[in-house]
Design an enzyme around this catalytic site. Structure first.
Site, PDB file in Angstrom:
ATOM      1  N   LYS A 159       4.443   0.771  10.460  1.00 44.73           N
ATOM      2  CA  LYS A 159       4.485   2.031   9.720  1.00 44.73           C
ATOM      3  C   LYS A 159       4.133   3.207  10.623  1.00 44.73           C
ATOM      4  CE  LYS A 159       3.422   0.386   5.059  1.00 44.73           C
ATOM      5  NZ  LYS A 159       2.380   0.302   4.024  1.00 44.73           N
TER       6      LYS A 159
ATOM      7  N   ARG B 159       5.292 -12.562   9.382  1.00 47.53           N
ATOM      8  CA  ARG B 159       6.030 -11.340   9.054  1.00 47.53           C
ATOM      9  C   ARG B 159       7.336 -11.310   9.839  1.00 47.53           C
ATOM     10  NH1 ARG B 159       1.907  -7.551  10.253  1.00 47.53           N
ATOM     11  NH2 ARG B 159       3.106  -6.202   8.889  1.00 47.53           N
TER      12      ARG B 159
ATOM     13  N   GLU C  62       0.872  -1.165   0.000  1.00 47.81           N
ATOM     14  CA  GLU C  62       0.000   0.000   0.000  1.00 47.81           C
ATOM     15  C   GLU C  62       0.916   1.224   0.000  1.00 47.81           C
ATOM     16  OE1 GLU C  62      -2.272   0.775   3.544  1.00 47.81           O
ATOM     17  OE2 GLU C  62      -3.558   2.228   2.537  1.00 47.81           O
TER      18      GLU C  62
END
Length: 572
Positions: free
Chosen positions: A282, A272, A46
């Site tokens: 983020k 992850r 994204e």
RNA sequence: UGGGGUGUAGCCAAGCGGUAAGGCAACGGACUUUGACUCCGUCAUGCGUUGGUUCGAAUCCAUCCACCCCAGCCA
């Protein structure tokens, strides 16, 4: 993801090295059984932030799987939420993926490429009675959804007629309703134990200018709806994502089954990457940047790809790291030491050796002729004879490292001390004769003698002394700024909020140390931005973009392993 | 107390019924004109627990325990 010489059972070529992980196992099996003829993956960021080392794992996995299996990997920007996404980020992401060494050729896509398809398919779902427009407010939808242990209840709008749904949805698209006033929902099962299946939202009304479609749309599809359809549009076979999406898989499959988009991608989830002594979300990285704890997304202390690049990490070392950590489904925290190992190993082979004195201590060789300078030949890299050698000036006045001298040596200290001898790398053996101090008693200069017979390569060069020091000749030395980096956080798990404190309170106040009085050998006068060197006995350094001719700036990428530091530590 | 996922060494991670790979770290030692590099050696009678099946179990079954994820009109 270490490789093994597994025979290629699909017959695409014998004994090609394949990654060793459960997703490769699935792919091998799918190829073998004919479930798929070739494999196609995608990396779907994204564009709402910069890529970090965790993304590198995903990039290496997706592009790596495609390459190893003779398939393709697309780059697709998941841009379904215009309120958070920006062109700046799509550019940085493309730059970072390329820098890492991967290529999507002409297969650059955006979820927004499929907005029209998504819309048309939504109309189709409505016509089949599988989707409806819901007028509940966000709060009401939440209340109707139930909880983890209680089923939800049907929306009062769930059984609107197809005609009304069609009309309302079109008017949503046409901008007749205010933001947030209505949504399109899939009609699945409000009592499902899987929250994702309780009539998930497909479309919301949001008047925001999209970075690519501008103001063409005021309704935007949700990830859960758009993603499987985008995968199908691109004929993705293996849609690889992280663990938290495992619960979404039944919904992913529901869309594929009910929309019938023309191909049948499947989703697989892996764990992850987590790294100790850093943060990866983020949101937190953004805070570090926006609140000035670091100097931008590419600050060399950041775990971003751009930060690592600026720090001096090589793409090869990051790819190697991603291979070594493996791919599995177990939550894990990788030791940052492994990343450091990877860059040391890479640079040990590649980096030219050079001498740099970070904290200079002047020495005068009292028996060396005044005004004489001789140029000594020194190897550039003992690991690689092809790297050749260079000439390094030597003279009467030199600088050594302050830490390489002790007036009162501790035990096992085999560097310089009064009356002691050391070799100067590539030059002569010297002996410390006298220590000069200032009024406060600080050591300001050393008087030494050198043994002319011990010149490197000369007849008596075989004489052994315990220590070898790096040095620079005073009149030819070039000043430089050196930035030393340490871990950004003091604790292994800065993410942990068990102690109730904000993660920024755990920032290491000494994560950046700037040294302004460093002296480097003249070889470095021509060093270019991004050049990497080993500063002998210190570590690996790269030329920072802030560097200018005559005002060199170096970043420490990583120190050398230091068993002396370890000895000192255990001695305490 | 709903659903999904995961437990193999300090950290990663192979293993897929035949008797615990590999890497990082650590610790010894050799070598060394970088206290680097390199090399040699050590490092799980043990695979979350407890039972069971089997000649044989980390692998199969059952039980319990622990941890992670899910109640955005984020992705």
């Amino acid at each position: 993801m270490t490789t093994a010489g597994t025979p290629d059972e699909a017959g695409l070529g014998a004994n090609r090295d394949l990654p060793v992980n459960f997703i490769q196992d699935i792919i091998s099996n799918d190829l073998k059984t004919g479930k798929v003829r070739s494999i196609h993956t995608r990396f779907p960021p994204e564009p709402n932030g910069y890529l970090h080392i965790g993304h590198a794992k995903s990039i290496c996995l997706n592009f790596g799987l495609a390459k190893a299996n003779n398939g393709l990997c697309n780059l697709r920007f998941d841009d379904t939420n215009p309120s958070k996404e920006e062109t700046e980020f799509v550019e940085s992401i493309m730059r970072d993926v390329r820098w890492l060494g991967f290529d999507w050729d002409d297969r650059l896509y955006y979820a927004s490429d499929y907005f029209q398809d998504c819309y048309d398919w939504a109309v189709q779902l409505i016509k089949e009675g599988k989707a409806y427009v819901c007028d509940l407010s966000a709060e009401e939808i939440r209340a109707y959804r139930g909880t983890l242990t209680e089923p939800g209840k049907d929306s009062p709008y769930r059984n609107r007629s197809i005609e009304e749904n069609l009309d309302l949805f079109e008017r949503m698209k046409n901008g007749e309703f205010p933001d947030g006033s209505r949504v399109l929902r899939a009609k699945i099962d409000m009592a499902s134990p899987n929250m994702n299946m309780r009539d998930p939202v497909l479309y919301r009304i949001m008047r925001a200018t999209h970075h690519r479609t501008g103001d063409k749309w005021c309704i935007y599809p949700m990830y859960d709806y758009s993603h499987p359809l985008g995968d199908a549009k691109e004929n993705i076979t293996h849609s690889v994502c992280t663990l938290e999406f495992a619960d979404h898989r039944p919904l992913y499959d529901w869309f594929i089954e009910n929309v019938r988009p023309g191909s049948e991608p499947h989703q697989y989830e892996f764990a992850r990457l987590n790294l100790n002594y850093t943060v990866m979300s983020k949101r937190k990285l953004r805070r570090l940047v926006e609140e000035g704890f670091v100097n931008g997304w590419d600050d060399p202390r950041m775990p971003t790809i751009s930060g690592l690049r600026r720090r001096g990490y090589t793409p090869e070392s990051i790819r190697d790291f991603c291979e070594r950590i493996g791919v599995a489904k177990r939550d894990s925290v990788v030791d940052i030491g492994l990343l450091e190992h990877c860059i040391r190993e890479d640079l040990n082979k590649k980096a030219q050796r050079v001498m740099a004195v970070l904290k200079p201590l002047k020495i005068v060789l009292t028996n060396y002729p005044e005004n004489q300078v001789e140029w000594l030949e020194i190897e550039n890299n003992p690991e690689n004879s092809a790297a050749g050698s260079r000439k390094v000036p030597f003279g009467r006045e030199l600088y050594i490292e302050q830490d390489d001298f002790m007036e009162v040596p501790v035990k096992k200290f085999f560097r310089l001390f009064p009356g002691g001898e050391v070799r100067l790398k590539g030059a002569f053996i010297i002996k410390c004769e006298k220590v000069a101090k200032d009024a406060e008693g600080n050591i300001v200069q050393l008087y030494c003698t050198y043994d002319p017979d011990t010149r490197s390569g000369g007849p008596a060069s075989g004489r052994k002394v315990k220590g070898t020091l790096h040095w620079v000749e005073a009149s030819h030395a070039i000043p430089a700024e050196v930035r030393l980096y340490e871990k950004l956080f003091l604790v292994e798990d800065p993410d942990s909020d068990e102690d109730g404190t904000d993660f920024v309170t755990k920032i290491n106040p000494n994560s950046l140390q700037v040294l302004n009085n460093c002296l480097v050998e003249p070889e470095l006068a021509e060093a270019q931005v991004e050049d990497r060197f080993q500063f002998l006995r210190h570590g690996y350094f790269s030329v920072d973009p802030d560097s200018k001719p005559g005002a060199l700036v170096f970043n420490r990428i990583v120190s050398l392993r230091d068993s002396w530091a370890k000895i000192q530590k255990t001695a305490q």
